[in-house]
Design a protein around this motif. Structure first.
Motif, PDB file in Angstrom:
ATOM      1  N   VAL A 294      28.835 -21.252 -22.018  1.00  0.00           N
ATOM      2  CA  VAL A 294      28.303 -20.083 -21.320  1.00  0.00           C
ATOM      3  C   VAL A 294      29.291 -19.627 -20.239  1.00  0.00           C
ATOM      4  CG1 VAL A 294      26.435 -19.240 -19.841  1.00  0.00           C
ATOM      5  CG2 VAL A 294      25.929 -20.760 -21.760  1.00  0.00           C
ATOM      6  N   CYS A 295      29.405 -18.318 -20.068  1.00  0.00           N
ATOM      7  CA  CYS A 295      30.201 -17.752 -18.962  1.00  0.00           C
ATOM      8  C   CYS A 295      29.322 -17.741 -17.720  1.00  0.00           C
ATOM      9  CB  CYS A 295      30.661 -16.337 -19.300  1.00  0.00           C
ATOM     10  SG  CYS A 295      31.550 -15.517 -17.946  1.00  0.00           S
ATOM     11  N   VAL A 296      29.685 -18.595 -16.747  1.00  0.00           N
ATOM     12  CA  VAL A 296      28.853 -18.715 -15.558  1.00  0.00           C
ATOM     13  C   VAL A 296      29.430 -17.957 -14.354  1.00  0.00           C
ATOM     14  CG1 VAL A 296      27.882 -20.931 -16.251  1.00  0.00           C
ATOM     15  CG2 VAL A 296      30.035 -20.861 -14.962  1.00  0.00           C
ATOM     16  N   GLY A 297      30.582 -17.408 -14.509  1.00  0.00           N
ATOM     17  CA  GLY A 297      31.163 -16.682 -13.384  1.00  0.00           C
ATOM     18  C   GLY A 297      32.568 -16.207 -13.687  1.00  0.00           C
ATOM     19  N   ALA A 298      33.248 -15.816 -12.630  1.00  0.00           N
ATOM     20  CA  ALA A 298      34.628 -15.334 -12.783  1.00  0.00           C
ATOM     21  C   ALA A 298      35.327 -15.398 -11.439  1.00  0.00           C
ATOM     22  CB  ALA A 298      34.649 -13.913 -13.318  1.00  0.00           C
ATOM     23  N   ALA A 505      36.595  -4.878 -15.237  1.00  0.00           N
ATOM     24  CA  ALA A 505      35.158  -5.076 -15.003  1.00  0.00           C
ATOM     25  C   ALA A 505      34.325  -4.817 -16.251  1.00  0.00           C
ATOM     26  CB  ALA A 505      34.709  -4.170 -13.857  1.00  0.00           C
ATOM     27  N   ARG A 506      34.550  -3.706 -16.927  1.00  0.00           N
ATOM     28  CA  ARG A 506      33.724  -3.372 -18.091  1.00  0.00           C
ATOM     29  C   ARG A 506      33.880  -4.416 -19.194  1.00  0.00           C
ATOM     30  NH1 ARG A 506      34.293   2.585 -20.486  1.00  0.00           N
ATOM     31  NH2 ARG A 506      33.500   2.988 -18.370  1.00  0.00           N
ATOM     32  N   ASP A 507      35.106  -4.847 -19.415  1.00  0.00           N
ATOM     33  CA  ASP A 507      35.350  -5.841 -20.463  1.00  0.00           C
ATOM     34  C   ASP A 507      34.760  -7.198 -20.081  1.00  0.00           C
ATOM     35  OD1 ASP A 507      36.680  -3.876 -21.818  1.00  0.00           O
ATOM     36  OD2 ASP A 507      38.676  -4.548 -21.224  1.00  0.00           O
ATOM     37  N   PHE A 508      34.818  -7.535 -18.788  1.00  0.00           N
ATOM     38  CA  PHE A 508      34.228  -8.814 -18.370  1.00  0.00           C
ATOM     39  C   PHE A 508      32.715  -8.808 -18.562  1.00  0.00           C
ATOM     40  CE2 PHE A 508      31.950 -11.044 -14.969  1.00  0.00           C
ATOM     41  CZ  PHE A 508      32.212 -12.355 -15.371  1.00  0.00           C
ATOM     42  N   ILE A 509      32.082  -7.712 -18.208  1.00  0.00           N
ATOM     43  CA  ILE A 509      30.620  -7.633 -18.388  1.00  0.00           C
ATOM     44  C   ILE A 509      30.266  -7.802 -19.864  1.00  0.00           C
ATOM     45  CG2 ILE A 509      28.628  -6.096 -18.206  1.00  0.00           C
ATOM     46  CD1 ILE A 509      29.970  -4.913 -15.689  1.00  0.00           C
ATOM     47  N   ALA A 510      31.041  -7.167 -20.739  1.00  0.00           N
ATOM     48  CA  ALA A 510      30.789  -7.307 -22.181  1.00  0.00           C
ATOM     49  C   ALA A 510      31.029  -8.744 -22.635  1.00  0.00           C
ATOM     50  CB  ALA A 510      31.689  -6.343 -22.949  1.00  0.00           C
ATOM     51  N   PHE A 511      32.087  -9.368 -22.115  1.00  0.00           N
ATOM     52  CA  PHE A 511      32.388 -10.767 -22.460  1.00  0.00           C
ATOM     53  C   PHE A 511      31.248 -11.685 -22.009  1.00  0.00           C
ATOM     54  CE2 PHE A 511      34.037 -14.904 -21.178  1.00  0.00           C
ATOM     55  CZ  PHE A 511      34.760 -15.309 -22.291  1.00  0.00           C
ATOM     56  N   HIS A 512      30.780 -11.489 -20.800  1.00  0.00           N
ATOM     57  CA  HIS A 512      29.703 -12.316 -20.263  1.00  0.00           C
ATOM     58  C   HIS A 512      28.436 -12.182 -21.104  1.00  0.00           C
ATOM     59  CE1 HIS A 512      26.702 -13.951 -17.548  1.00  0.00           C
ATOM     60  NE2 HIS A 512      26.110 -12.763 -17.484  1.00  0.00           N
ATOM     61  N   ARG A 513      28.077 -10.991 -21.464  1.00  0.00           N
ATOM     62  CA  ARG A 513      26.864 -10.765 -22.262  1.00  0.00           C
ATOM     63  C   ARG A 513      27.010 -11.347 -23.662  1.00  0.00           C
ATOM     64  NH1 ARG A 513      25.898  -4.485 -20.277  1.00  0.00           N
ATOM     65  NH2 ARG A 513      24.919  -5.040 -18.260  1.00  0.00           N
ATOM     66  N   ARG A 516      26.609 -15.112 -23.372  1.00  0.00           N
ATOM     67  CA  ARG A 516      25.223 -15.473 -23.117  1.00  0.00           C
ATOM     68  C   ARG A 516      24.400 -15.337 -24.390  1.00  0.00           C
ATOM     69  NH1 ARG A 516      21.855 -12.255 -18.601  1.00  0.00           N
ATOM     70  NH2 ARG A 516      22.296 -10.584 -20.093  1.00  0.00           N
ATOM     71  N   HIS A 517      24.718 -14.305 -25.194  1.00  0.00           N
ATOM     72  CA  HIS A 517      24.004 -14.119 -26.452  1.00  0.00           C
ATOM     73  C   HIS A 517      24.333 -15.240 -27.436  1.00  0.00           C
ATOM     74  CE1 HIS A 517      22.164 -12.073 -29.852  1.00  0.00           C
ATOM     75  NE2 HIS A 517      23.306 -12.235 -30.536  1.00  0.00           N
ATOM     76  N   GLU A 518      25.582 -15.703 -27.447  1.00  0.00           N
ATOM     77  CA  GLU A 518      26.008 -16.726 -28.400  1.00  0.00           C
ATOM     78  C   GLU A 518      25.600 -18.134 -27.976  1.00  0.00           C
ATOM     79  OE1 GLU A 518      30.182 -16.282 -28.802  1.00  0.00           O
ATOM     80  OE2 GLU A 518      30.071 -14.341 -29.838  1.00  0.00           O
ATOM     81  N   TYR A 519      25.669 -18.400 -26.652  1.00  0.00           N
ATOM     82  CA  TYR A 519      25.481 -19.780 -26.192  1.00  0.00           C
ATOM     83  C   TYR A 519      24.231 -19.970 -25.343  1.00  0.00           C
ATOM     84  CZ  TYR A 519      30.343 -20.205 -27.660  1.00  0.00           C
ATOM     85  OH  TYR A 519      31.499 -20.193 -28.382  1.00  0.00           O
ATOM     86  N   GLY A 520      23.498 -18.902 -25.073  1.00  0.00           N
ATOM     87  CA  GLY A 520      22.282 -19.029 -24.281  1.00  0.00           C
ATOM     88  C   GLY A 520      22.558 -18.774 -22.812  1.00  0.00           C
ATOM     89  N   SER A 521      21.517 -18.922 -21.992  1.00  0.00           N
ATOM     90  CA  SER A 521      21.640 -18.663 -20.564  1.00  0.00           C
ATOM     91  C   SER A 521      22.283 -19.836 -19.872  1.00  0.00           C
ATOM     92  CB  SER A 521      20.256 -18.397 -19.955  1.00  0.00           C
ATOM     93  OG  SER A 521      19.667 -17.261 -20.556  1.00  0.00           O
ATOM     94  N   GLY A 522      22.953 -19.544 -18.781  1.00  0.00           N
ATOM     95  CA  GLY A 522      23.588 -20.589 -17.996  1.00  0.00           C
ATOM     96  C   GLY A 522      22.632 -21.146 -16.970  1.00  0.00           C
TER      97      GLY A 522
END
Length: 531
Positions: A294-298, A505-513, A516-522
């Motif tokens: 999961v992407c938990v931050g940046a 920013a836009r690409d990071f938001i898409a990456f994070h979502r 989260r969709h693939e690995y679930g919530s952090g």
């Protein structure tokens, strides 16, 4: 050479040309104004002299008429003629005196008049009740016209040329007229159209051919006129006085433009302008939970992209900003940028955090904490979602830094030491500073699996962090082998190109979502997930 540098050079060249032309043009303009003012003042003085002369002569003639009106003497007697003759001999203004009966002159200062002559028509009457005939022929000197002033039974004749009997320049013309605009006399040839215009509308100024000044009094209008060409000589004199000033101004302006252009073209000048113009954006290096994916931050990274599209390496402008007192402004700009970019996603996902890099200046002053509190107010972002990272070289004043970090944790921020192991006295920092996390520098992660002399260091760093109960974030993960090693050693979080490069920013938001969709919530927060 970059397009921006070319623009600055071209602009500086144009400004330099203007800096030479403008002072000269200003000098010419000021010279003209000064020369014109000098000529106008001279003409004003001439006109005032002419007006004073006319008032003086008129006053003398009026006093003569009043004296004769009060005289208790038989008209045209020997005593009367003698009195008139004496007045003419002793009064500069009066050339001849006449006595009138029934509208005809019967005697004068020269004696009886035979036959009596009718009085000339009156041109105007003054406020004093004096009737004035501008042109009339005297009895004796009939070859020269005189001005006649009449009161009751007497009149006096005045040579009108005496009204302009003042010292003036050779090419200046003096005109005297009545207060009502009746032309009385003019000294020399004048432009009749100009004189008529000035009598209709008295004024001072300049036209295509003349400079003129007008002075009015109770009884007279005096006009002084000179050719416009007279200003040329005065203009040359003014230019010789102002030319050195103009040259000095031009040299000073050119020097200032060169200094300003060189400053703007210098790296520091460009950096100052870039911060002022907000040319910096944030790219976000995702931080991944190694166990879950999961992407938990940046980590927010400053990126400088000039208007022409060229980029400047962070290792160049960060050091430049730190060395020249601009790092605080850059940190503020990054805080504002992160909040603008990610407020919505941070509010929507409380498990997400963003790490902000602090400089030595930020740590010593502690000013950045109040700035962050003000920036997040009303956005819905929690203080806990903004991590603060400081490198070892930022702890130049460890006591001041310690106070700042203690205050930061009280406000809810988590604090990490970045690029650990690349500075000095690392263990000292870990023991004395209030830290929540340790970030292993990329230089140590790269040694994994290479059997380098420093390969064992990363293991010691991990063990030390665990002993001190610090969260561990590994930087610069680029291979699966590195990821497997870190996972095997219990390192929970990592960042690097194996997961993603730093993203807008836009690409990071898409990456994070997507993550989260693939690995679930952090976890709700990293700090709570690993505590």
């Amino acid at each position: 050479m970059g397009l921006k540098r070319i623009h600055i050079i071209v602009l500086a060249a144009l400004c330099a040309i203007a800096a030479v032309i403008l002072p000269i043009a200003l000098m010419l303009h000021l010279s003209w104004i000064s020369a014109l003012r000098r000529e106008e003042r001279a003409l004003q003085a001439f006109a005032e002299q002419g007006n004073s002369q006319a008032e003086l002569l008129y006053g003398q003639a009026r006093d003569v008429l009043l004296t004769l009106a009060r005289a208790d003497i038989r008209p045209c007697s020997e005593q009367h003629v003698a009195l008139m003759r004496e007045i003419v001999m002793t009064t500069k203004a009066v050339n001849e005196i006449g006595y009138f009966k029934d509208g005809r002159i019967v005697c004068s200062s020269w004696g009886p008049v035979e036959p009596p002559i009718a009085r000339e028509p009156v041109d105007y009457v003054t406020d004093d009740g004096i009737a004035v005939t501008v042109r009339m022929q005297p009895l004796v000197s009939r070859f020269k016209a005189m001005m006649a002033l009449h009161f009751r039974d007497h009149n006096v004749l005045i040579d009108p040329s005496r009204l302009t009997d003042v010292a003036i320049d050779a090419d200046t013309r003096l005109v005297i007229a009545s207060a009502g605009g009746v032309l009385v006399t003019a000294q020399g040839e004048t432009d009749s159209n100009l004189v008529s215009s000035l009598l209709r509308q008295p004024r001072s100024g300049i036209d295509d051919d003349h400079v003129f000044a007008t002075v009015r009094s109770k009884n007279w209008i005096a006009i002084a006129i000179s050719p416009r060409a007279r200003i040329v000589q005065a203009l040359r004199e003014e230019q010789w006085l102002l030319l050195p000033v103009a040259a000095l101004m031009a040299i000073s302006l050119v020097a200032l433009i060169i200094w300003f252009a060189r400053r703007r073209l210098s790296p520091l000048g460009e950096l100052q302008l870039a911060i002022r113009n907000r040319e910096f954006v944030a790219h976000y290096q995702p931080i991944i939970d190694i166990e879950t994916g999961v992407c938990v931050g940046a980590e927010a990274l400053a990126r400088w992209r000039r208007p022409d599209g060229t980029a400047v390496r962070p290792d160049l402008f960060i050091v430049l900003a730190e060395e020249n007192g601009l790092i605080g402004a850059l940190t503020d700009l990054m805080v504002e940028t992160v909040i603008r970019d990610l407020a919505a996603v941070l509010v929507a996902d409380r498990s997400l955090h963003i790490a902000l890099n602090l400089s030595a200046e930020d740590l010593v002053s502690g000013r950045i904490l109040a700035f962050i509190q003000q920036a997040v107010a009303g956005t819905g972002i929690r203080t806990e979602q903004l991590w603060l990272e400081a490198t070892e070289r930022g702890f130049v004043d460890i006591e001041a830094a310690r106070a700042t970090l203690i205050e930061a944790r009280k406000l809810g921020h988590s604090v990490a030491i970045d690029d650990f192991g690349t500075g000095y006295s690392s263990l000292q920092y870990l023991q004395r500073l209030p830290l929540d996390a340790l970030k292993i520098d990329k230089a140590f992660v790269e040694t994994i699996g290479r059997n380098a002399a420093t390969s064992a260091v990363i293991g010691h760093i991990i063990d030390m962090a665990k002993t001190l109960d610090l969260h561990i974030v590994a930087e610069g993960i680029e291979t699966e082998e590195q990821l497997a090693y870190l996972r095997g050693r219990g390192v929970r979080f990592g960042q690097g190109w194996l997961f993603s490069k730093p993203l807008p920013a836009r690409d990071f938001i898409a990456f994070h979502r997507r993550r989260r969709h693939e690995y679930g919530s952090g976890p709700e927060l990293i700090r709570r997930a690993v505590s």
